[in-house]
Each structure stands twice: as structure tokens, then as C-alpha cells.
Scaffold this motif. Structure first.
Motif, mmCIF file in Angstrom:
data_model
loop_
_atom_site.group_PDB
_atom_site.id
_atom_site.type_symbol
_atom_site.label_atom_id
_atom_site.label_comp_id
_atom_site.label_asym_id
_atom_site.label_seq_id
_atom_site.Cartn_x
_atom_site.Cartn_y
_atom_site.Cartn_z
ATOM 1 N N THR A 16 23.991 -19.089 17.248
ATOM 2 C CA THR A 16 24.520 -20.408 17.579
ATOM 3 C C THR A 16 23.451 -21.451 17.295
ATOM 4 O OG1 THR A 16 25.858 -19.431 19.333
ATOM 5 C CG2 THR A 16 25.520 -21.817 19.409
ATOM 6 N N PRO A 17 23.720 -22.398 16.384
ATOM 7 C CA PRO A 17 22.700 -23.418 16.088
ATOM 8 C C PRO A 17 22.380 -24.288 17.313
ATOM 9 C CG PRO A 17 24.406 -23.396 14.401
ATOM 10 C CD PRO A 17 24.895 -22.529 15.530
ATOM 11 N N THR A 18 21.102 -24.551 17.507
ATOM 12 C CA THR A 18 20.622 -25.454 18.551
ATOM 13 C C THR A 18 19.835 -26.552 17.857
ATOM 14 O OG1 THR A 18 20.449 -23.635 20.124
ATOM 15 C CG2 THR A 18 19.221 -25.639 20.648
ATOM 16 N N ILE A 19 20.226 -27.808 18.088
ATOM 17 C CA ILE A 19 19.568 -28.936 17.437
ATOM 18 C C ILE A 19 18.644 -29.616 18.434
ATOM 19 C CG2 ILE A 19 19.899 -31.148 16.281
ATOM 20 C CD1 ILE A 19 22.591 -30.021 15.273
ATOM 21 N N ILE A 20 17.395 -29.798 18.012
ATOM 22 C CA ILE A 20 16.388 -30.486 18.836
ATOM 23 C C ILE A 20 16.082 -31.799 18.118
ATOM 24 C CG2 ILE A 20 14.081 -30.380 19.843
ATOM 25 C CD1 ILE A 20 15.528 -27.190 18.626
ATOM 26 N N THR A 21 16.366 -32.918 18.775
ATOM 27 C CA THR A 21 16.122 -34.224 18.179
ATOM 28 C C THR A 21 15.736 -35.211 19.281
ATOM 29 O OG1 THR A 21 17.006 -35.919 16.703
ATOM 30 C CG2 THR A 21 18.544 -34.984 18.285
ATOM 31 N N GLY A 22 15.022 -36.260 18.905
ATOM 32 C CA GLY A 22 14.628 -37.281 19.866
ATOM 33 C C GLY A 22 13.509 -36.847 20.792
ATOM 34 N N LYS A 23 12.842 -35.746 20.482
ATOM 35 C CA LYS A 23 11.761 -35.226 21.324
ATOM 36 C C LYS A 23 10.415 -35.486 20.671
ATOM 37 C CE LYS A 23 14.303 -32.898 24.384
ATOM 38 N NZ LYS A 23 14.164 -32.930 25.814
ATOM 39 N N THR A 24 9.402 -35.706 21.487
ATOM 40 C CA THR A 24 8.034 -35.833 20.976
ATOM 41 C C THR A 24 7.093 -34.858 21.668
ATOM 42 O OG1 THR A 24 7.541 -37.586 22.553
ATOM 43 C CG2 THR A 24 8.299 -38.269 20.364
ATOM 44 N N VAL A 25 7.600 -34.099 22.620
ATOM 45 C CA VAL A 25 6.783 -33.116 23.341
ATOM 46 C C VAL A 25 7.416 -31.738 23.182
ATOM 47 C CG1 VAL A 25 5.913 -34.779 25.027
ATOM 48 C CG2 VAL A 25 7.999 -33.507 25.535
ATOM 49 N N GLU A 26 6.626 -30.713 23.453
ATOM 50 C CA GLU A 26 7.120 -29.344 23.328
ATOM 51 C C GLU A 26 8.299 -29.105 24.263
ATOM 52 O OE1 GLU A 26 5.458 -24.776 23.122
ATOM 53 O OE2 GLU A 26 4.076 -26.395 23.620
ATOM 54 N N THR A 27 9.326 -28.472 23.710
ATOM 55 C CA THR A 27 10.566 -28.245 24.428
ATOM 56 C C THR A 27 10.994 -26.797 24.257
ATOM 57 O OG1 THR A 27 11.230 -30.516 23.999
ATOM 58 C CG2 THR A 27 12.975 -28.993 24.611
ATOM 59 N N ILE A 51 13.566 -27.500 9.527
ATOM 60 C CA ILE A 51 13.153 -28.874 9.806
ATOM 61 C C ILE A 51 13.881 -29.791 8.834
ATOM 62 C CG2 ILE A 51 11.236 -30.507 9.824
ATOM 63 C CD1 ILE A 51 9.356 -28.128 10.206
ATOM 64 N N ALA A 52 14.521 -30.838 9.375
ATOM 65 C CA ALA A 52 15.105 -31.873 8.521
ATOM 66 C C ALA A 52 14.049 -32.952 8.323
ATOM 67 C CB ALA A 52 16.351 -32.461 9.178
ATOM 68 N N ALA A 60 2.401 -31.973 12.309
ATOM 69 C CA ALA A 60 3.304 -30.874 11.972
ATOM 70 C C ALA A 60 4.218 -30.554 13.149
ATOM 71 C CB ALA A 60 2.485 -29.640 11.599
ATOM 72 N N ILE A 61 5.381 -30.023 12.817
ATOM 73 C CA ILE A 61 6.318 -29.539 13.824
ATOM 74 C C ILE A 61 5.994 -28.071 14.064
ATOM 75 C CG2 ILE A 61 8.731 -29.019 14.301
ATOM 76 C CD1 ILE A 61 9.410 -31.507 12.614
ATOM 77 N N SER A 62 5.841 -27.694 15.318
ATOM 78 C CA SER A 62 5.454 -26.325 15.657
ATOM 79 C C SER A 62 6.614 -25.559 16.263
ATOM 80 C CB SER A 62 4.292 -26.335 16.655
ATOM 81 O OG SER A 62 3.157 -26.898 16.064
ATOM 82 N N HIS A 63 6.822 -24.357 15.758
ATOM 83 C CA HIS A 63 7.771 -23.385 16.300
ATOM 84 C C HIS A 63 6.902 -22.358 17.016
ATOM 85 C CE1 HIS A 63 11.197 -20.369 15.075
ATOM 86 N NE2 HIS A 63 10.954 -20.338 16.369
ATOM 87 N N ARG A 64 7.092 -22.192 18.310
ATOM 88 C CA ARG A 64 6.186 -21.351 19.098
ATOM 89 C C ARG A 64 6.948 -20.333 19.939
ATOM 90 N NH1 ARG A 64 2.935 -26.664 21.171
ATOM 91 N NH2 ARG A 64 1.766 -27.014 19.258
ATOM 92 N N THR A 152 10.080 -22.208 21.637
ATOM 93 C CA THR A 152 9.851 -23.631 21.835
ATOM 94 C C THR A 152 9.599 -24.345 20.501
ATOM 95 O OG1 THR A 152 7.432 -23.688 22.031
ATOM 96 C CG2 THR A 152 8.667 -23.029 23.996
ATOM 97 N N PHE A 153 9.744 -25.653 20.548
ATOM 98 C CA PHE A 153 9.446 -26.514 19.409
ATOM 99 C C PHE A 153 8.702 -27.733 19.904
ATOM 100 C CE2 PHE A 153 12.990 -23.973 18.132
ATOM 101 C CZ PHE A 153 12.634 -23.598 16.849
ATOM 102 N N ASN A 154 7.731 -28.177 19.102
ATOM 103 C CA ASN A 154 7.005 -29.409 19.388
ATOM 104 C C ASN A 154 7.222 -30.337 18.195
ATOM 105 O OD1 ASN A 154 5.381 -31.401 20.284
ATOM 106 N ND2 ASN A 154 3.529 -30.190 20.394
ATOM 107 N N PRO A 155 8.261 -31.197 18.247
ATOM 108 C CA PRO A 155 8.597 -32.046 17.105
ATOM 109 C C PRO A 155 7.559 -33.119 16.776
ATOM 110 C CG PRO A 155 10.451 -31.829 18.598
ATOM 111 C CD PRO A 155 9.260 -31.269 19.288
ATOM 112 N N SER A 156 6.753 -33.545 17.702
ATOM 113 C CA SER A 156 5.659 -34.495 17.499
ATOM 114 C C SER A 156 6.094 -35.930 17.212
ATOM 115 C CB SER A 156 4.703 -34.048 16.386
ATOM 116 O OG SER A 156 4.195 -32.782 16.675
#
Length: 174
Positions: A16-27, A51-52, A60-64, A152-156
Motif C-alpha cells: 500500500t503506497p504511503t505518501i510523505i509530504t510537507g515534512k522537514t523532520v524525520e517521520t 523520491i519525487a 538529502a532525503i534519508s530512508h532509515r 522512517t524518512f527525513n525529507p529535510s
């Protein structure tokens, strides 16, 4: 005939796709309960995201992948149960529109003096099979208490769009 203990147990899976947007901190998008039975497991994790293009560039955007004891950690790095304070066990980062997967093979040693053994968390690679890095203990915990594996993701940057597409976490008792 395969030994029953050699058959992989699917701990968690999702397409199931999960979209992370509008974030600047690790989520954190997943908190997956780890075994507390005291046994040892070979753990295989495949987590894939995309990453779009994001306006303004930036870090950089981090996948953790992390582990910790909070079922629902809060975003960011501050606070006792913040996702950024949980133990990092894997990372892959990129700063362009690209696939950003993580594939890791770990040894999970259960019990009161448990550990997770694998490629050192500070190495930024998509797949540990593509690395010549030495393996080591990435976490030492009392795994008789409930711990979680976090994706987690940190979009920055606020304009970043990350789509997490799939995850598969399997265990084989060793």
C-alpha cells in the motif's frame, strides 16, 4: 524436505503506497513489533520508496530503519520518544528524484542480552550485498521487552514528496 525452522515467517508486508509530504523532520511510517520469544532469527528487510522532485534542493532525503520501544514515536529528534532518538540500524539517502530502497540481512539475537548484527548503520547503501563493509553489532538491547522496527524518512525540505511503495520483513529461526 525443508526443516520447518528453515521456512521464512513473514513478520510484516505491505504494498500500500504511503505518501510523505510537507515534512522537514524525520517521520516514522511503520512500527513493526519484533519478537520477544528469546530465539535468534535471520532477518531480511526490503523497503522501497521513490523520491519525487522537490523544489529548492537542500539536504538529502534519508530512508532509515530504526529500533526502539515506543509503539508510536513522535516526529523529529527531540523528546524522549522522538523517532530521531531511536537506534539507527540502516540508512540510504539520495538528493535527486530516484528510487531509494533499503535491503538488509540482519541477525537478530533475542533474549535479555540480545543484539542485532549487520552492516554498520552509518553506511549509506541501498543493499548490504553491494557493500564490502564489515558487519558488527548495530544494536544491543533487552529483547525480552517489546521493541519495534521503524521505517522512517527525513525529507529535510517541505517540498519533498516521498512515496513508500512496499515493504517485506521476514524471519528464519536459527
Amino acid at each position: 524436505k525443508a526443516n520447518a525452522s528453515d521456512v521464512a515467517i513473514v513478520l510484516f508486508k505491505s504494498i500500500t503506497p504511503t505518501i510523505i509530504t510537507g515534512k522537514t523532520v524525520e517521520t516514522s511510517i511503520y512500527s513493526i513489533p519484533l519478537p520477544t520469544d528469546g530465539f535468534d532469527y535471520a532477518v531480511s528487510i526490503y523497503s522501497q520508496a521513490q523520491i519525487a522532485l522537490f523544489a529548492g534542493g537542500g539536504a538529502a532525503i534519508s530512508h532509515r530503519l530504526r529500533i526502539g520501544t515506543y509503539s508510536s514515536p513522535i516526529d523529529g529528534a527531540t523528546g524522549a520518544n522522538a523517532i530521531g532518538n531511536q537506534t539507527l540500524i540502516a540508512i540510504n539517502s539520495a538528493s535527486t528524484s530516484i528510487q531509494i530502497p533499503i535491503t538488509r540481512k540482519l541477525i537478530f539475537r533475542g533474549g535479555t542480552s540480545g543484539s542485532i548484527y549487520g552492516m554498520h548503520a552509518s553506511f549509506n547503501v541501498a543493499d548490504d550485498a553491494n557493500s564490502t563493509a564489515t558487519f558488527s553489532s548495530t544494536a544491543t538491547k533487552d529483547f525480552t521487552t517489546q521493541h519495534y522496527l521503524y521505517v522512517t524518512f527525513n525529507p529535510s525540505v517541505v517540498g519533498a514528496i516521498v512515496t513508500h511503495n512496499q515493504i517485506l520483513v521476514t524471519l528464519i529461526k536459527i
